[in-house]
Scaffold this active site. Structure first.
Site, PDB file in Angstrom:
ATOM      1  N   SER A 121       0.834  -1.214   0.000  1.00 22.20           N
ATOM      2  CA  SER A 121       0.000   0.000   0.000  1.00 22.20           C
ATOM      3  C   SER A 121       0.866   1.260   0.000  1.00 22.20           C
ATOM      4  CB  SER A 121      -0.875   0.040   1.251  1.00 22.20           C
ATOM      5  OG  SER A 121      -1.861  -0.936   1.184  1.00 22.20           O
ATOM      6  N   ARG A 131       1.394   4.258  -2.971  1.00 20.37           N
ATOM      7  CA  ARG A 131       1.168   5.676  -2.665  1.00 20.37           C
ATOM      8  C   ARG A 131       2.428   6.495  -2.885  1.00 20.37           C
ATOM      9  NH1 ARG A 131      -2.475   2.692  -0.292  1.00 20.37           N
ATOM     10  NH2 ARG A 131      -4.362   3.496   0.685  1.00 20.37           N
ATOM     11  N   ARG A 163     -14.137  -6.131 -10.284  1.00 21.61           N
ATOM     12  CA  ARG A 163     -14.134  -5.397  -8.996  1.00 21.61           C
ATOM     13  C   ARG A 163     -15.037  -4.160  -9.110  1.00 21.61           C
ATOM     14  NH1 ARG A 163      -9.099  -6.573  -6.441  1.00 21.61           N
ATOM     15  NH2 ARG A 163      -9.942  -5.653  -4.551  1.00 21.61           N
ATOM     16  N   SER A 195     -13.013   2.285   3.338  1.00 16.85           N
ATOM     17  CA  SER A 195     -12.119   1.777   2.287  1.00 16.85           C
ATOM     18  C   SER A 195     -11.000   2.776   2.060  1.00 16.85           C
ATOM     19  CB  SER A 195     -12.887   1.562   0.983  1.00 16.85           C
ATOM     20  OG  SER A 195     -11.974   1.504  -0.100  1.00 16.85           O
ATOM     21  N   GLN A 254      -8.772   2.601  -0.267  1.00 12.63           N
ATOM     22  CA  GLN A 254      -8.584   2.886  -1.699  1.00 12.63           C
ATOM     23  C   GLN A 254      -9.525   3.999  -2.133  1.00 12.63           C
ATOM     24  OE1 GLN A 254      -9.127  -0.843  -3.722  1.00 12.63           O
ATOM     25  NE2 GLN A 254      -7.121  -1.604  -3.109  1.00 12.63           N
ATOM     26  N   ASP A 273      -7.105  -7.501   4.800  1.00 12.12           N
ATOM     27  CA  ASP A 273      -6.382  -8.351   3.841  1.00 12.12           C
ATOM     28  C   ASP A 273      -5.937  -9.686   4.451  1.00 12.12           C
ATOM     29  OD1 ASP A 273      -6.648  -6.604   1.761  1.00 12.12           O
ATOM     30  OD2 ASP A 273      -4.741  -5.595   2.112  1.00 12.12           O
ATOM     31  N   LYS A 289     -12.887  -8.740  -2.981  1.00  9.72           N
ATOM     32  CA  LYS A 289     -11.427  -8.645  -3.078  1.00  9.72           C
ATOM     33  C   LYS A 289     -10.967  -9.400  -4.335  1.00  9.72           C
ATOM     34  CE  LYS A 289     -10.956  -6.082   0.508  1.00  9.72           C
ATOM     35  NZ  LYS A 289     -10.507  -4.701   0.332  1.00  9.72           N
ATOM     36  N   ARG A 349     -13.479 -13.839  -1.014  1.00 13.53           N
ATOM     37  CA  ARG A 349     -12.729 -14.433   0.103  1.00 13.53           C
ATOM     38  C   ARG A 349     -13.641 -14.991   1.189  1.00 13.53           C
ATOM     39  NH1 ARG A 349      -7.691 -10.163   0.429  1.00 13.53           N
ATOM     40  NH2 ARG A 349      -6.652 -10.882  -1.472  1.00 13.53           N
ATOM     41  N   ARG A 360      -3.305 -13.834  -2.139  1.00  9.24           N
ATOM     42  CA  ARG A 360      -3.356 -14.107  -0.692  1.00  9.24           C
ATOM     43  C   ARG A 360      -3.984 -15.472  -0.392  1.00  9.24           C
ATOM     44  NH1 ARG A 360      -1.370  -9.447   1.129  1.00  9.24           N
ATOM     45  NH2 ARG A 360      -2.171  -7.515   0.265  1.00  9.24           N
TER      46      ARG A 360
HETATM   47  C1  S3P Z   1      -5.648  -1.096   0.107  1.00  5.49           C
HETATM   48  C2  S3P Z   1      -6.845  -1.069   0.764  1.00  5.49           C
HETATM   49  C3  S3P Z   1      -7.697  -2.248   0.977  1.00  5.49           C
HETATM   50  C4  S3P Z   1      -6.916  -3.535   0.768  1.00  5.49           C
HETATM   51  C5  S3P Z   1      -6.040  -3.501  -0.449  1.00  5.49           C
HETATM   52  C6  S3P Z   1      -5.068  -2.343  -0.398  1.00  5.49           C
HETATM   53  C7  S3P Z   1      -4.914   0.160  -0.084  1.00  5.49           C
HETATM   54  O1  S3P Z   1      -8.781  -2.220   0.069  1.00  5.49           O
HETATM   55  O2  S3P Z   1      -7.795  -4.614   0.710  1.00  5.49           O
HETATM   56  O3  S3P Z   1      -5.303  -4.704  -0.557  1.00  5.49           O
HETATM   57  O4  S3P Z   1      -3.717   0.129  -0.424  1.00  5.49           O
HETATM   58  O5  S3P Z   1      -5.525   1.221   0.090  1.00  5.49           O
HETATM   59  P1  S3P Z   1     -10.106  -1.364   0.391  1.00  5.49           P
HETATM   60  O6  S3P Z   1      -9.682   0.005   0.583  1.00  5.49           O
HETATM   61  O7  S3P Z   1     -10.985  -1.494  -0.803  1.00  5.49           O
HETATM   62  O8  S3P Z   1     -10.715  -2.018   1.617  1.00  5.49           O
END
Ligand code: S3P
Length: 443
Positions: free
Chosen positions: A24, A28, A123, A171, A173, A325, A352, A356, A399
């Site tokens: 993550s 970023r 997704r 979330s 993301q 995760d 995901k 899952r 995973r």
């Molecule tokens: C992530 C946020 C999570 C996670 C993903 C990475 C991120 O997803 O499951 O593997 O880097 O912001 P969500 O934000 O959709 O929960």
């Protein structure tokens, strides 16, 4: 990496290891550096399938970078500094790339089309598309609400409408996408979530000179972001901590293989990510944390793990977000625990890389685990043993593949995991690290 791997129960896992940089934060760091004016230096960058997708996208947008080993140098030209991409931006299997890049593209104002693998096309993307439309971004998703995403360009000088938005589901993301788009709004925006999701973006944006103000009200969290006056982030020198979500597989492996004792160095311990640790401790795990320090604004430390008898627990609510995760590997720990483990309030797991809940339950049953599927979670009943002796499918989910390989290290009979090459999406060194600790993995 091999297509199928058979994992045999065997020797204790022993040794001291380091694991690659956090996925993550790597995503970023690369993307935010592309929005800075000047050169950023990122050390311990995760080199993997999904982060390559991000770098490839940035090169299509005219951002120069060099990657030497795990050291990334990247030169941004401000929030509006992207070039119009000549081709569709292919995000591979990476939902993080697609969702957070979409926010940066919305801020930049360049037209673009983002697409991905069949898995990524499945997704849900309306969760970013709809709030972006509220900001005045001209963006559409496919008829099914997924990729491809199409963004139209925005004239220079035209700003986006500030956003006041409550995420229906926490979330990171989506939050990050909206914070990035807000960099080009005409006034501050506020993005709220019902529970605090991983906060790497808030930390990194602050470190790169953006005014970020956070509030907590009960368990809800909100971020107010003020667009930087010079339309650019400040370049950064960041050192990325080891990925807790990668360490998780080795932590659980050591807990379930008798006689194991390992030390994992320099692992990210951001509390928005370490819900699995709390869950495992509640299950009776012998885990110790040493030398906690701050590295580039993130807590890091060493994790020492010894084989431990585990007992079943209940997981729900806030903890679900901080271990979002980790459910596949948590389910492995539960399968080796005595008693009943119940997961509720985790419907997000169905969206995901694989489902899952459904896919996991189906494959776990193939190796003799007693598991019941619920709409928002699952229940595992165990006497502490997993029979094994089965062939399982990870459904293109890195995973799930790693979790089921770990399972084979302590099951009564071997487990064969198909299509394990998917692991290189997030953790290309997984197999070699596991073998360096003494694991018995065959082709
Ligand atoms: C992530 C946020 C999570 C996670 C993903 C990475 C991120 O997803 O499951 O593997 O880097 O912001 P969500 O934000 O959709 O929960």
């Amino acid at each position: 990496m091999l297509m199928n791997s058979t994992v045999k129960p065997g020797k204790p896992l022993r040794g001291t290891i380091t694991i690659p940089g956090d996925k993550s934060i790597s995503h970023r760091a690369a993307l935010f550096a592309a929005l800075a004016k000047g050169e950023s230096l990122v050390e311990n960058f995760l080199v993997s399938g999904v982060t390559n997708a991000m770098l490839h996208a940035l090169s299509l947008l005219g951002i120069p970078y060099s990657l030497t080993g795990t050291t990334l140098r990247i030169k941004g030209n401000g929030i509006r500094g992207f070039q119009t991409p000549k081709n569709t931006i292919h995000c591979g299997n990476s939902a993080t790339t697609m969702r957070i890049l979409t926010g940066a593209l919305a801020a930049s104002g360049v037209p673009a089309v983002l697409d991905g693998s069949d898995g990524l096309r499945r997704r849900p993307m309306l969760r970013v598309v709809q709030p972006l439309q509220q900001m005045g971004v001209a963006i559409t998703a496919s008829a099914e609400g997924g990729a491809p995403l199409r963004l139209e360009g925005r004239p220079v000088g035209m700003l986006l409408t500030p956003l006041h938005y409550n995420l229906p589901v926490a979330s990171a993301q989506v939050k990050t996408c909206l914070l990035l788009a807000s960099l080009a709004a005409s006034a501050p925006s506020v993005v709220s979530e019902p529970l605090l999701s991983r906060d790497h973006s808030e930390r990194l944006l602050s470190a790169m000179g953006v005014k970020i103000e956070q509030k907590f009200s009960g368990r809800a969290h909100s971020v107010r972001i003020t667009p930087p006056p010079n339309e650019a982030l400040e370049p950064i020198h960041a050192v990325i901590p080891g990925d807790f979500s990668a360490a998780a597989f080795l932590i659980v492996a050591s807990l379930i293989v008798p006689g194991s004792h390992i030390l994992i160095q320099n692992v990210g311990l951001n509390p928005t990510r370490t819900g699995l640790l709390d869950a495992l401790l509640e299950m009776g795990a012998n885990i110790q944390i040493h030398n906690v320090q701050t590295l580039s604004g993130e807590p890091v430390g060493n994790i020492e793990v010894r084989h431990s008898p585990l007992k079943g627990i209940d997981v729900s609510g806030e903890r679900v977000v901080s271990m979002i995760d980790e459910f596949p590997i948590f389910a492995v720990a539960a399968a080796f625990a005595h008693g009943v483990t119940t997961v509720t309030g985790a419907e997000e797991l169905r969206y995901k890389e694989s489902d899952r809940i459904g896919d996991l339950c189906r494959e776990f049953k193939k190796v003799g685990i007693v598991i019941h599927e619920n709409p928002d979670g699952f229940i595992i009943e165990s006497n502490g043993n997993v029979p094994g002796n089965g062939i399982v499918q990870p459904y293109a989910d890195h995973r799930l593949a790693m979790s089921m390989m770990v399972m084979g290290l302590a099951s009564k009979k071997p487990i064969t995991v198909q299509d394990v090459q998917i692991i290189s999406e997030s953790f290309p060194d997984f197999l070699s690290i596991l073998q360096s600790l003494g694991a018995d993995v065959l082709d």
